[in-house]
Design a protein around this motif. Structure first.
Motif, PDB file in Angstrom:
ATOM      1  N   LEU A  59       0.853  -1.175   0.000  1.00 39.20           N
ATOM      2  CA  LEU A  59       0.000   0.000   0.000  1.00 39.20           C
ATOM      3  C   LEU A  59       0.896   1.235   0.000  1.00 39.20           C
ATOM      4  CD1 LEU A  59      -3.063   0.618   0.119  1.00 39.20           C
ATOM      5  CD2 LEU A  59      -2.707   1.145   2.531  1.00 39.20           C
ATOM      6  N   GLY A  60       0.637   2.138  -0.930  1.00 40.54           N
ATOM      7  CA  GLY A  60       1.405   3.364  -1.013  1.00 40.54           C
ATOM      8  C   GLY A  60       0.754   4.475  -0.218  1.00 40.54           C
ATOM      9  N   LEU A  61       1.572   5.224   0.494  1.00 34.32           N
ATOM     10  CA  LEU A  61       1.092   6.340   1.313  1.00 34.32           C
ATOM     11  C   LEU A  61       1.628   7.644   0.754  1.00 34.32           C
ATOM     12  CD1 LEU A  61       1.963   4.816   4.812  1.00 34.32           C
ATOM     13  CD2 LEU A  61      -0.180   4.567   3.534  1.00 34.32           C
ATOM     14  N   TRP A  62       0.798   8.661   0.807  1.00 33.87           N
ATOM     15  CA  TRP A  62       1.230  10.019   0.476  1.00 33.87           C
ATOM     16  C   TRP A  62       0.918  10.885   1.680  1.00 33.87           C
ATOM     17  CZ3 TRP A  62      -1.912  14.195  -2.350  1.00 33.87           C
ATOM     18  CH2 TRP A  62      -1.118  15.345  -2.562  1.00 33.87           C
ATOM     19  N   ARG A  63       1.959  11.472   2.246  1.00 31.76           N
ATOM     20  CA  ARG A  63       1.815  12.275   3.463  1.00 31.76           C
ATOM     21  C   ARG A  63       1.098  11.481   4.553  1.00 31.76           C
ATOM     22  NH1 ARG A  63      -0.133  17.753   0.240  1.00 31.76           N
ATOM     23  NH2 ARG A  63       1.839  18.112  -0.835  1.00 31.76           N
ATOM     24  N   GLY A  64       1.416  10.185   4.606  1.00 31.65           N
ATOM     25  CA  GLY A  64       0.891   9.315   5.653  1.00 31.65           C
ATOM     26  C   GLY A  64      -0.456   8.679   5.387  1.00 31.65           C
ATOM     27  N   GLU A  65      -1.114   9.036   4.282  1.00 26.55           N
ATOM     28  CA  GLU A  65      -2.450   8.503   3.982  1.00 26.55           C
ATOM     29  C   GLU A  65      -2.405   7.572   2.773  1.00 26.55           C
ATOM     30  OE1 GLU A  65      -5.145   8.969   5.855  1.00 26.55           O
ATOM     31  OE2 GLU A  65      -3.900  10.158   7.216  1.00 26.55           O
ATOM     32  N   PRO A  66      -3.210   6.487   2.773  1.00 29.49           N
ATOM     33  CA  PRO A  66      -3.239   5.578   1.625  1.00 29.49           C
ATOM     34  C   PRO A  66      -3.589   6.321   0.338  1.00 29.49           C
ATOM     35  CG  PRO A  66      -4.399   4.612   3.484  1.00 29.49           C
ATOM     36  CD  PRO A  66      -4.104   6.046   3.857  1.00 29.49           C
ATOM     37  N   ALA A  67      -2.774   6.123  -0.712  1.00 32.70           N
ATOM     38  CA  ALA A  67      -2.983   6.871  -1.948  1.00 32.70           C
ATOM     39  C   ALA A  67      -2.680   6.078  -3.215  1.00 32.70           C
ATOM     40  CB  ALA A  67      -2.122   8.135  -1.935  1.00 32.70           C
ATOM     41  N   PHE A  68      -2.010   4.929  -3.083  1.00 30.51           N
ATOM     42  CA  PHE A  68      -1.728   4.121  -4.274  1.00 30.51           C
ATOM     43  C   PHE A  68      -1.402   2.695  -3.871  1.00 30.51           C
ATOM     44  CE2 PHE A  68       2.308   6.005  -3.041  1.00 30.51           C
ATOM     45  CZ  PHE A  68       3.282   5.059  -3.300  1.00 30.51           C
ATOM     46  N   LEU A  69      -1.390   1.840  -4.869  1.00 28.99           N
ATOM     47  CA  LEU A  69      -1.100   0.426  -4.698  1.00 28.99           C
ATOM     48  C   LEU A  69       0.084   0.091  -5.595  1.00 28.99           C
ATOM     49  CD1 LEU A  69      -2.031  -2.470  -3.769  1.00 28.99           C
ATOM     50  CD2 LEU A  69      -3.557  -2.446  -5.757  1.00 28.99           C
ATOM     51  N   ALA A  70       0.997  -0.727  -5.116  1.00 27.23           N
ATOM     52  CA  ALA A  70       2.142  -1.158  -5.929  1.00 27.23           C
ATOM     53  C   ALA A  70       2.299  -2.667  -5.789  1.00 27.23           C
ATOM     54  CB  ALA A  70       3.423  -0.455  -5.480  1.00 27.23           C
ATOM     55  N   GLU A  71       2.589  -3.300  -6.910  1.00 26.18           N
ATOM     56  CA  GLU A  71       2.875  -4.731  -6.911  1.00 26.18           C
ATOM     57  C   GLU A  71       4.243  -4.962  -7.543  1.00 26.18           C
ATOM     58  OE1 GLU A  71      -0.181  -7.077  -8.726  1.00 26.18           O
ATOM     59  OE2 GLU A  71      -1.776  -6.060  -7.620  1.00 26.18           O
ATOM     60  N   ARG A  72       4.951  -5.911  -6.971  1.00 23.88           N
ATOM     61  CA  ARG A  72       6.267  -6.318  -7.472  1.00 23.88           C
ATOM     62  C   ARG A  72       6.183  -7.819  -7.726  1.00 23.88           C
ATOM     63  NH1 ARG A  72      10.915  -5.899  -3.036  1.00 23.88           N
ATOM     64  NH2 ARG A  72       9.482  -7.347  -2.055  1.00 23.88           N
ATOM     65  N   TYR A  73       6.697  -8.266  -8.881  1.00 22.55           N
ATOM     66  CA  TYR A  73       6.652  -9.696  -9.177  1.00 22.55           C
ATOM     67  C   TYR A  73       7.871 -10.118  -9.980  1.00 22.55           C
ATOM     68  CZ  TYR A  73       4.864  -8.320 -13.813  1.00 22.55           C
ATOM     69  OH  TYR A  73       4.724  -7.753 -15.061  1.00 22.55           O
ATOM     70  N   ASP A  74       8.125 -11.418  -9.964  1.00 18.93           N
ATOM     71  CA  ASP A  74       9.215 -11.988 -10.760  1.00 18.93           C
ATOM     72  C   ASP A  74       8.612 -12.427 -12.093  1.00 18.93           C
ATOM     73  OD1 ASP A  74      11.129 -13.541 -12.018  1.00 18.93           O
ATOM     74  OD2 ASP A  74      11.775 -14.545 -10.169  1.00 18.93           O
ATOM     75  N   PRO A  75       8.916 -11.727 -13.190  1.00 22.26           N
ATOM     76  CA  PRO A  75       8.269 -12.032 -14.460  1.00 22.26           C
ATOM     77  C   PRO A  75       8.668 -13.382 -15.054  1.00 22.26           C
ATOM     78  CG  PRO A  75       9.941 -10.339 -14.752  1.00 22.26           C
ATOM     79  CD  PRO A  75       9.825 -10.583 -13.280  1.00 22.26           C
ATOM     80  N   ALA A  76       9.683 -14.021 -14.516  1.00 21.97           N
ATOM     81  CA  ALA A  76      10.022 -15.379 -14.956  1.00 21.97           C
ATOM     82  C   ALA A  76       9.059 -16.405 -14.364  1.00 21.97           C
ATOM     83  CB  ALA A  76      11.457 -15.719 -14.553  1.00 21.97           C
ATOM     84  N   HIS A  77       8.280 -15.991 -13.333  1.00 22.66           N
ATOM     85  CA  HIS A  77       7.359 -16.905 -12.649  1.00 22.66           C
ATOM     86  C   HIS A  77       5.916 -16.423 -12.639  1.00 22.66           C
ATOM     87  CE1 HIS A  77      10.646 -19.374 -11.029  1.00 22.66           C
ATOM     88  NE2 HIS A  77      11.289 -18.235 -10.876  1.00 22.66           N
TER      89      HIS A  77
END
Length: 196
Positions: free
Chosen positions: A68-86
């Protein structure tokens, strides 16, 4: 829920990423992923239980994480990280050591801040490249999502080509650490922390 990365944007202030709780954050995420502005997220018809289930699946996956991404301490965006080989791109491109896949979604708002989306993608990219093992970031947005193609180009992505995924035709693009730095994002911010 632990903050894993913090970045201060010169214009918009502090951005951070924290671990996501699939159950506690489900209602918030549901309001984001089913919003009309999130059409390319492909969860428009998801119910609350389905959103919680999807993010529990990601949390349990050995090659996929959500934050969960925060901007100035408040929820503001979502980020996902993945291994594209899997995940996501298995058999669809020539995966290289050090490739990391990325998705991001900004929360819908009635009062957008100028430069916000660019600051979000800059934060997510800086976070991914804070890990010395990351050599390239790989993305596969819908070919029709011209707004995100422009953002990707602005932070250093190069188009590899169109690929056919089961759910969409995607514009495969990659960004090296050098191209991201050359795009100027790393030089204009102060960062703290590294990926968990």
């Amino acid at each position: 829920m632990t903050v894993v990365y913090t970045r201060v944007d010169d214009q918009l202030g502090e951005f951070a990423l924290r671990t996501l709780d699939p159950d506690a954050d489900a209602a918030l995420l549901h309001s984001w992923v089913t919003h009309p502005k999130a059409a390319f997220w492909l969860m428009q018809d998801a119910d609350l239980a389905g959103v919680a289930e999807e993010y529990r699946r990601i949390a349990d996956h050995p090659h996929h994480d959500a934050y969960l991404g925060l901007w100035r301490g408040e929820p503001a965006f979502l980020a996902e990280r993945y291994d594209p080989a899997h995940v996501e791109l298995v058999g669809l491109y020539d995966a290289q050591p050090g490739d990391v896949g990325m998705h991001f979604l900004c929360a819908p708002t009635g009062t957008p801040a100028h430069g916000f989306t660019r600051a979000v993608i800059g934060t997510v990219m800086a976070w991914l490249f804070a890990d010395p093992a990351t050599r390239r970031v790989v993305v596969e947005p819908d070919v029709r999502n011209t707004a995100v193609h422009a953002l990707n180009a602005a932070v250093g992505f190069e188009v590899v080509g169109t690929i056919a995924k089961p759910e969409k035709d995607a514009l495969l693009s990659v960004c090296t650490r050098a191209r991201f730095a050359a795009a100027g994002r790393a030089a204009t911010t102060r960062t703290e922390g590294a990926p968990a």
